[in-house]
Structure formats: structure tokens, C-alpha cells
Write a protein that holds these residues in place. Structure first.
Motif: not given
Length: 182
Positions: A131-151
Motif C-alpha cells: 500500500x505504500x508503494x505507488x511508483x519508483x519515485x514515491x518509493x525513493x521519497x519514502x525510503x529517504x524518509x524512513x531510513x533515518x527512522x530505521x537508523x
């Protein structure tokens, strides 16, 4: 923690291992395979939320919204307090919920499967089920947002870049064994 008569470490209280990371990082496969190898039970938070709410993750997101899904995640995590020594595959967005992060820290160790976005995108076989994957571009934005949270939330990190599943599983098993977690 104390040494049992069988030579295995006997843990006191909750001692779950929570695997977090982006979509397609291999969290479920790793939890399942380590569970079989070390004879530990494994669970998947997304499947638990689906059973609890009687809907697929996609349906929950579309009908009830992400906030309801995050509340569902926290509720299923709370139920894990009653169990011991689980390997828990967490949904990619579990770090979005402060209550879930607090619960994971209270109940065990958070392991971040740290990989590149491109590797994750290659692993996603059914994007329509994400549900949180629309396009590769939106996935890039989501990854950039979540990576610091994982860290921020992780206790341990396993770099999965450029490694096949066997290498990741071996490294995870060795690290978790050395830390006295398996």
C-alpha cells in the motif's frame, strides 16, 4: 540471562528480535529461516494485523487509513509481551509508529536490515500488494524518509548490500549468536 543445563542461554523476560527495514529487504525470509535453523518461532506483524482486523494490509490502508494500521501494529506488538524468544518480521513502516518503536525496545532487540533502495525495488515482486508503494519515485521519497527512522531505532545493523540471502542469513546468525540473542 543465565547459562542453562543444556548449554543454551536462558533468557529472562521478553527477548524478541525485531527485524526492520525497507520494502523487499528480506525481513520475513530471514526471520522464517533463522527460526527454522535455531528452532525459534517467528511471526510477521503485517500478517498479524491482517488477522486481527480481518482485512488485507491494502484494504486497511484504503478503507481505514494508515493511522488505523499503525494502531493495529501497536496492538499486535502488545500481545507479544505474553510470548518469549520470537523472531519478528516487521512491516516496512513500523518505525512510523512511536508506540510500536517503544514496545519493540521494551521487548527485545531491533535489527535493521540496511540495504540500498535499488536492491529493495528489485525484490518487490507484487507492488500492487504494497500500500505504500505507488511508483519508483514515491518509493525513493519514502525510503529517504524512513531510513533515518530505521537508523534511530535500531540496536543492531546488518548491511545487506551486494549480498545474497545465504550471506545475510549467515552474518545475521553469527552476529545474533555472538550477542547472546540466539
Amino acid at each position: 540471562m543465565e547459562q542453562g543445563t543444556t548449554g543454551y542461554v536462558v533468557h529472562e523476560g521478553c527477548d524478541h528480535i525485531f527485524f526492520v527495514g525497507f520494502l523487499g529487504a528480506g525481513k520475513s525470509t530471514l526471520a522464517r529461516n533463522l527460526g527454522k535453523l535455531f528452532r525459534r518461532s517467528y511471526v510477521d506483524t503485517d500478517r498479524m494485523v491482517e488477522r486481527a482486523l480481518g482485512k488485507t494490509v491494502c484494504d486497511i490502508f484504503s478503507e481505514d487509513g494508515e493511522d488505523e494500521f499503525r494502531r493495529g501494529e501497536a496492538r499486535v506488538l502488545e500481545r507479544l509481551r505474553e510470548r518469549k524468544s520470537l523472531l519478528v518480521s516487521c512491516g516496512g513502516g513500523i518505525v512510523e509508529g512511536p508506540a510500536s518503536c517503544e514496545l519493540m525496545h521494551q521487548m527485545g532487540t531491533i535489527v535493521f536490515l540496511d540495504g540500498d533502495l535499488e536492491d529493495s525495488l528489485r525484490q518487490i515482486r507484487h507492488p500492487e500488494l504494497r500500500p505504500d508503494y505507488d511508483t519508483p519515485e514515491s518509493a525513493r521519497a519514502l525510503y529517504a524518509h524512513r531510513r533515518p527512522l530505521y537508523e534511530r531505532e535500531c540496536d543492531l545493523r546488518i548491511d545487506i548490500r551486494g549480498k545474497d540471502f545465504e550471506q545475510v542469513a549467515s552474518e545475521a546468525a553469527q552476529l545474533l549468536w555472538e550477542k547472546g540473542l540466539l
